[in-house]
Enzyme design. Structure first.
Site, PDB file in Angstrom:
ATOM      1  N   GLU A   8      44.948  41.686  51.750  1.00  0.00           N
ATOM      2  CA  GLU A   8      44.949  41.742  53.231  1.00  0.00           C
ATOM      3  C   GLU A   8      44.396  40.302  53.768  1.00  0.00           C
ATOM      4  O   GLU A   8      44.761  39.327  54.477  1.00  0.00           O
ATOM      5  CB  GLU A   8      44.159  42.603  53.580  1.00  0.00           C
ATOM      6  CG  GLU A   8      44.901  43.992  53.806  1.00  0.00           C
ATOM      7  CD  GLU A   8      44.001  45.189  54.064  1.00  0.00           C
ATOM      8  OE1 GLU A   8      42.771  45.476  53.778  1.00  0.00           O
ATOM      9  OE2 GLU A   8      44.552  46.021  54.957  1.00  0.00           O
ATOM     10  N   GLU A  64      45.120  51.455  48.015  1.00  0.00           N
ATOM     11  CA  GLU A  64      44.264  52.162  48.907  1.00  0.00           C
ATOM     12  C   GLU A  64      44.451  53.874  48.810  1.00  0.00           C
ATOM     13  O   GLU A  64      43.860  54.628  48.888  1.00  0.00           O
ATOM     14  CB  GLU A  64      44.201  51.687  50.354  1.00  0.00           C
ATOM     15  CG  GLU A  64      43.363  50.500  50.438  1.00  0.00           C
ATOM     16  CD  GLU A  64      44.160  49.340  50.458  1.00  0.00           C
ATOM     17  OE1 GLU A  64      45.053  49.167  49.421  1.00  0.00           O
ATOM     18  OE2 GLU A  64      43.879  48.258  50.834  1.00  0.00           O
ATOM     19  N   ALA A 101      38.187  45.845  49.039  1.00  0.00           N
ATOM     20  CA  ALA A 101      36.894  46.147  49.926  1.00  0.00           C
ATOM     21  C   ALA A 101      36.138  46.728  48.898  1.00  0.00           C
ATOM     22  O   ALA A 101      36.567  47.242  47.741  1.00  0.00           O
ATOM     23  CB  ALA A 101      37.199  47.089  51.158  1.00  0.00           C
ATOM     24  N   GLY A 137      41.950  44.977  50.359  1.00  0.00           N
ATOM     25  CA  GLY A 137      41.505  43.806  51.282  1.00  0.00           C
ATOM     26  C   GLY A 137      41.594  42.494  50.773  1.00  0.00           C
ATOM     27  O   GLY A 137      41.747  41.828  51.454  1.00  0.00           O
TER      28      GLY A 137
HETATM   29  C1  LIG Z   1      37.304  48.250  60.381  1.00  0.00           C
HETATM   30  C2  LIG Z   1      38.214  48.765  59.164  1.00  0.00           C
HETATM   31  C3  LIG Z   1      37.778  47.997  57.992  1.00  0.00           C
HETATM   32  C4  LIG Z   1      38.887  48.561  56.832  1.00  0.00           C
HETATM   33  C5  LIG Z   1      38.840  47.829  55.784  1.00  0.00           C
HETATM   34  C6  LIG Z   1      39.631  48.209  54.766  1.00  0.00           C
HETATM   35  C7  LIG Z   1      40.218  47.369  53.582  1.00  0.00           C
HETATM   36  C8  LIG Z   1      41.016  47.658  52.542  1.00  0.00           C
HETATM   37  O1  LIG Z   1      42.253  47.946  53.180  1.00  0.00           O
HETATM   38  C9  LIG Z   1      40.515  48.808  51.847  1.00  0.00           C
HETATM   39  C10 LIG Z   1      40.154  48.549  50.278  1.00  0.00           C
HETATM   40  O2  LIG Z   1      40.576  47.454  49.836  1.00  0.00           O
HETATM   41  S1  LIG Z   1      39.905  49.788  49.362  1.00  0.00           S
HETATM   42  C11 LIG Z   1      39.913  49.051  48.116  1.00  0.00           C
HETATM   43  C12 LIG Z   1      41.247  48.865  47.350  1.00  0.00           C
HETATM   44  N1  LIG Z   1      41.223  48.175  46.108  1.00  0.00           N
HETATM   45  C13 LIG Z   1      41.295  49.125  44.874  1.00  0.00           C
HETATM   46  O3  LIG Z   1      41.219  50.133  44.994  1.00  0.00           O
HETATM   47  C14 LIG Z   1      40.976  48.482  43.545  1.00  0.00           C
HETATM   48  C15 LIG Z   1      40.129  49.207  42.722  1.00  0.00           C
HETATM   49  N2  LIG Z   1      39.948  48.637  41.286  1.00  0.00           N
HETATM   50  C16 LIG Z   1      40.632  48.669  40.346  1.00  0.00           C
HETATM   51  O4  LIG Z   1      41.777  49.219  40.366  1.00  0.00           O
HETATM   52  C17 LIG Z   1      40.118  48.079  39.108  1.00  0.00           C
HETATM   53  O5  LIG Z   1      38.645  48.014  38.932  1.00  0.00           O
HETATM   54  C18 LIG Z   1      40.644  46.659  39.162  1.00  0.00           C
HETATM   55  C19 LIG Z   1      42.189  46.600  38.394  1.00  0.00           C
HETATM   56  C20 LIG Z   1      40.351  45.767  39.849  1.00  0.00           C
HETATM   57  C21 LIG Z   1      39.773  46.030  37.483  1.00  0.00           C
HETATM   58  O6  LIG Z   1      39.888  46.887  36.476  1.00  0.00           O
HETATM   59  P1  LIG Z   1      39.053  46.634  35.259  1.00  0.00           P
HETATM   60  O7  LIG Z   1      39.393  45.379  34.697  1.00  0.00           O
HETATM   61  O8  LIG Z   1      39.785  47.934  34.411  1.00  0.00           O
HETATM   62  O9  LIG Z   1      37.549  46.941  35.429  1.00  0.00           O
HETATM   63  P2  LIG Z   1      37.098  48.578  36.068  1.00  0.00           P
HETATM   64  O10 LIG Z   1      36.425  49.199  35.007  1.00  0.00           O
HETATM   65  O11 LIG Z   1      37.829  49.291  36.795  1.00  0.00           O
HETATM   66  O12 LIG Z   1      35.855  48.122  37.182  1.00  0.00           O
HETATM   67  C22 LIG Z   1      34.910  47.236  36.698  1.00  0.00           C
HETATM   68  C23 LIG Z   1      33.388  47.735  37.782  1.00  0.00           C
HETATM   69  O13 LIG Z   1      33.971  47.195  39.058  1.00  0.00           O
HETATM   70  C24 LIG Z   1      33.871  48.100  39.977  1.00  0.00           C
HETATM   71  N3  LIG Z   1      34.725  48.175  41.052  1.00  0.00           N
HETATM   72  C25 LIG Z   1      36.002  48.070  40.936  1.00  0.00           C
HETATM   73  N4  LIG Z   1      36.805  47.808  42.184  1.00  0.00           N
HETATM   74  C26 LIG Z   1      35.731  47.993  42.801  1.00  0.00           C
HETATM   75  C27 LIG Z   1      35.910  47.965  44.376  1.00  0.00           C
HETATM   76  N5  LIG Z   1      36.960  47.788  45.071  1.00  0.00           N
HETATM   77  N6  LIG Z   1      34.475  48.298  45.053  1.00  0.00           N
HETATM   78  C28 LIG Z   1      33.684  48.482  44.398  1.00  0.00           C
HETATM   79  N7  LIG Z   1      33.502  48.375  42.964  1.00  0.00           N
HETATM   80  C29 LIG Z   1      34.644  48.193  42.229  1.00  0.00           C
HETATM   81  C30 LIG Z   1      33.955  49.573  39.241  1.00  0.00           C
HETATM   82  O14 LIG Z   1      33.558  50.661  39.580  1.00  0.00           O
HETATM   83  C31 LIG Z   1      33.483  49.084  37.706  1.00  0.00           C
HETATM   84  O15 LIG Z   1      32.011  49.160  37.743  1.00  0.00           O
HETATM   85  P3  LIG Z   1      31.137  49.830  36.592  1.00  0.00           P
HETATM   86  O16 LIG Z   1      29.890  49.819  37.274  1.00  0.00           O
HETATM   87  O17 LIG Z   1      31.427  48.853  35.626  1.00  0.00           O
HETATM   88  O18 LIG Z   1      31.756  50.971  36.287  1.00  0.00           O
END
Ligand SMILES: CCCCCCC[C@H](O)CC(=O)SCCNC(=O)CCNC(=O)[C@H](O)C(C)(C)COP(=O)([O-])OP(=O)([O-])OC[C@H]1O[C@@H](n2cnc3c(N)ncnc32)[C@H](O)[C@@H]1OP(=O)([O-])[O-]
Length: 720
Positions: A102, A122, A60, A99
């Site tokens: 998911e 998460e 997400a 997400g």
């Molecule tokens: C009604 C209920 C609804 C509920 C819905 C829930 C859904 C779900 O369960 C919750 C989630 O998914 S929670 C999410 C679960 N997912 C996670 O926790 C994954 C989190 N992300 C990571 O672990 C790493 O970024 C990667 C491994 C994807 C890539 O690594 P890498 O290649 O070294 O790259 P990097 O340097 O790390 O990032 C590059 C740029 O992208 C940016 N950005 C990244 N992810 C973002 C995101 N989700 N978002 C926004 N931005 C995000 C990051 O800030 C950076 O920006 P900057 O401005 O350039 O600084």
């Protein structure tokens, strides 16, 4: 954000939201509309979801979590996918996380490119997979694997995902082409068995047993952290409740976590960590406009614990190292020890035997610095003594090639003073590693008044290359980390006033620090602090005695000096603030009545009337003094932004990430309240200048709009 096209009777929904294809509102809308459109199109036989660029959605959009969200929500998009009358295939590459995974679990089939990784990270954001991930994953993998994956946040490889039943096929080559080929092989098969909402959890009858075992582990491993236990509760629900009710439970738990302080701190930490890698110098140079040099070879001077640790970091990343040590015996021991440490990494499965050999092949010892004329960077890691370091830098200046960077692993000394003895101060910087250097993730890089942007860019880049989190500090006494750390100072005063070392350690550990300050002091050695204090006294031209209670009008505690004089140097001598059972090689601290006697004696000599001290006072005195100094550091431009400070604390001092760091913690307590308490302690302890309230903090509390926005983050204003 989602490109729609039809090819060979496949509707291709290509998600295009760089850099990580996060599932922002427009992506969710695009997916929902795309699936509805394809489902209604008679020319479409199947639907393929695929990510453009480097990855399938990695989750997400975390940025959306801090503002009111908008429908369609992810579960709604997911159910539309699952209930489509056409089979939906998710084609995974890059990192299909959170997400993103998911969405894939709502699809009827999942194909993964060989190098893809999947997972639910998460929990690292203080959350659980909130779009039915905790309900769906156990239906594919069984409870044990789901519990492990979701509570650890571990990413698993495509191969492992296939073994666990998460993906149906792993492919190589063109992912879209391979997905189409797979799709053709299953077209026409009934969709109902592929819908996870209609399946049961295979090992549901074992859920209580698995839950109890996992809970026990989690409580031990993640003391004080809420999310892993909520993940576990939700997974238990997946096995005990009908699908719809389990999903409702998951949503409730997700909302609780999302609105809590821990998730706010962890989400902040995610962005803070990335913000810390971006830097700006007062002269306008920045990470955006400065290019690093390539480091192909390095030298480390000093083969003590720090020097050896730094050498390990470099060789592990493939950078050849010359380790310089005058004392031949010490050099021999250090090289042998490095071999043992790497052997330990092999045993832990962190490197292969071949990788260890490769590391050792690019490490060589040398008895003199004459051999360093060709290296790209030198990191000096000798004893913390300015004169000694200056002598070394003077020699390096003559021996090394003009383009070589000369860095010091000093933890406190002024980089300008070290650079002043060289002819190229623009090439001199600080690279402050934390012990043990091959484990601790922080690299505090320090620039002096003449350090060039290229030098800064290179050491920041080097940090990343060797797997560290680099943070930049301007030179000053102690830089960000040690200058700001008032915990030890206040803790010693608290002991003089009435607390005992183990009381303070307990309160700090309950707060979330992995180890109390006195235990840390024993571990690093009482002599280390002692020599820093002696150096400081020498600089000021004074002599410290066991009765010294004030230094230059500042309160001083000589308690640690008393330990030093007694030869109680900490763990290495079996005695320090605690006692250790050396016979059994135990590192477990034991409360020592001799230390209590020594403290009472000390207080009597100094006529200090001891009193009862509350845990609240311990936290406030240790942390608010530190926070106050943090604001002074911001004010002086030593740290560019509060995020840098918080990351230094998380990775250098293991400050609990779920509290965000001292600056974020202060913002959560409320800056006004913190400021008032700082003023109160300033009145109570006028002889400790670290209680003199920071002007910046005062301004933030009284005139927040006058503070430049880049000095403080959005979180604060809402808490004022
Ligand atoms: C009604 C209920 C609804 C509920 C819905 C829930 C859904 C779900 O369960 C919750 C989630 O998914 S929670 C999410 C679960 N997912 C996670 O926790 C994954 C989190 N992300 C990571 O672990 C790493 O970024 C990667 C491994 C994807 C890539 O690594 P890498 O290649 O070294 O790259 P990097 O340097 O790390 O990032 C590059 C740029 O992208 C940016 N950005 C990244 N992810 C973002 C995101 N989700 N978002 C926004 N931005 C995000 C990051 O800030 C950076 O920006 P900057 O401005 O350039 O600084």
């Amino acid at each position: 954000m989602v490109d729609y096209r039809v090819e060979d009777q496949f509707a291709i929904l290509e998600i295009n939201n760089p850099p990580v294809n996060a599932l922002s509102l427009h992506v969710r809308e695009g997916l929902l509309n795309g699936v509805l459109r394809a489902s209604a199109d008679n020319n479409v036989k199947a639907i393929i979801l695929i990510g453009k660029g480097k990855t399938f959605p990695s989750g997400a959009d975390i940025k959306e979590f801090s503002r009111p969200g908008k429908a369609p929500w992810l579960p709604e998009v997911g159910h539309t996918i699952e209930s489509s009358n056409k089979p939906v295939f998710s084609a995974l590459h890059g990192t299909a996380l959170g997400g993103g995974l998911e969405i894939a679990l709502f699809s009827h089939y999942r194909i993964a490119e060989k190098t893809a990784k999947v997972g639910f990270p998460e929990v690292h954001l203080g959350l659980l997979p909130g779009a039915e991930g905790t309900i769906r994953l156990p239906r594919l993998t069984g409870l044990v694997i789901a519990m492990e994956m979701i509570t650890s946040g571990r990413q698993v490889s495509a191969k492992e995902a296939l073994k666990f039943g998460i993906v149906d096929k792993v492919v190589e080559g063109n992912l879209l082409k391979e997905t189409k080929a797979f799709a053709k092989s299953v077209l026409g098969q009934p969709l109902e068995p592929r819908k996870l909402s209609l399946c049961g959890v295979k090992d549901a009858d074992q859920v209580d047993k698995y839950y109890e075992a996992a809970l026990k582990e989690l409580l031990k491993k993640y003391r004080g952290v809420i999310a892993p236990v909520s993940c576990l509760k939700s997974i238990r629900g997946s096995a005990q409740l009908p699908y719809k009710e389990a999903a409702e439970l998951e949503r409730t738990l997700f909302s609780e976590l999302m609105s809590g302080a821990q998730s706010a701190a962890l989400r902040y930490s995610f962005f803070a960590e990335r913000a810390a890698s971006r830097w700006n110098l007062p002269n306008g140079a920045s990470s955006a406009n400065s290019k690093p040099l390539t480091i192909k070879s390095a030298a480390v001077i000093g083969a003590g614990t720090m020097g050896s640790g730094i050498a390990i970091c470099l060789i592990r990343s493939g950078i050849p190292v010359i380790l310089v040590e005058q004392n031949e015996k010490m050099l021999e021991n250090a090289l042998r020890n490095i071999g043992y440490i790497l052997q330990g990494s092999v045993k832990l499965g962190r490197m292969t035997v071949d990788q260890r050999s490769d590391c050792l092949r690019i490490l060589q010892g040398a008895a003199s610095i004459e051999k360093l004329k060709d290296v790209d960077i030198v990191i000096e890691a000798v004893y913390e003594n300015l004169k000694l370091k200056q002598e070394i830098f003077e020699k390096l200046d003559k021996i090394c090639k003009p383009t070589a960077l000369l860095c010091s692993n000093t933890s406190t000394l002024d980089i300008d003073l070290i650079a002043s003895v060289t002819s190229k101060p623009d090439r001199v910087a600080g690279t402050h590693f934390f012990a043990p250097a091959y484990i601790m993730k922080l690299l505090e890089n320090i620039y002096g008044s003449k350090t060039s942007p290229i030098t800064v860019a290179t050491i920041m880049d080097l940090g990343k290359k060797i797997g560290k989190i680099s943070v930049l500090s301007k030179t000053c006494d102690g830089f960000i980390a040690n200058r700001m750390n008032k915990i030890g100072t206040e803790a010693a005063f608290l002991v003089e006033e009435g607390a005992l070392p183990h009381d303070i350690d307990q309160v700090l550990e309950d707060f979330g620090m992995p180890m109390g300050v006195f235990k840390v002091s024993d571990l690093s050695g009482i002599d280390i602090g002692w020599s820093i204090r002696q150096e400081m006294a020498k600089k000021q031209g004074i002599t410290l005695t066991l009765e010294t209670h004030y230094v230059s009008g500042e309160r001083y505690s000589s308690l640690a000096d008393r330990l030093y004089n007694l030869g109680r140097l900490g763990l290495k001598t079996g005695k320090g603030w605690y006692r250790y059972n050396n016979a059994s090689n135990s590192r477990k601290p034991i409360i020592d009545p001799d230390v209590t006697d020594m403290i009472l004696n000390h207080c009597e000599k100094l006529r200090i009337k001891r009193r009862q001290i509350s845990p609240q006072e311990i936290i406030e005195r240790c942390l608010y003094a530190t926070v106050n100094e943090g604001f002074k550091i911001l004010e002086e431009g030593v740290a560019e932004k509060p995020e840098d400070i918080d990351i230094v604390w998380q990775y250098g001092f293991s400050f609990p990430r779920y509290r965000g760091g001292p600056m974020f913690y202060a913002s959560q307590v409320g800056l006004k309240k913190v400021y008032e308490r700082i003023c109160y302690y300033h009145e109570s302890f006028p002889y400790s200048k670290h209680w003199l309230p920071s002007d910046l903090l005062k301004k933030l509390v009284s005139h927040p709009n006058e503070v430049p926005i880049n000095l403080w983050m959005n979180y604060t204003n809402s808490k004022l």
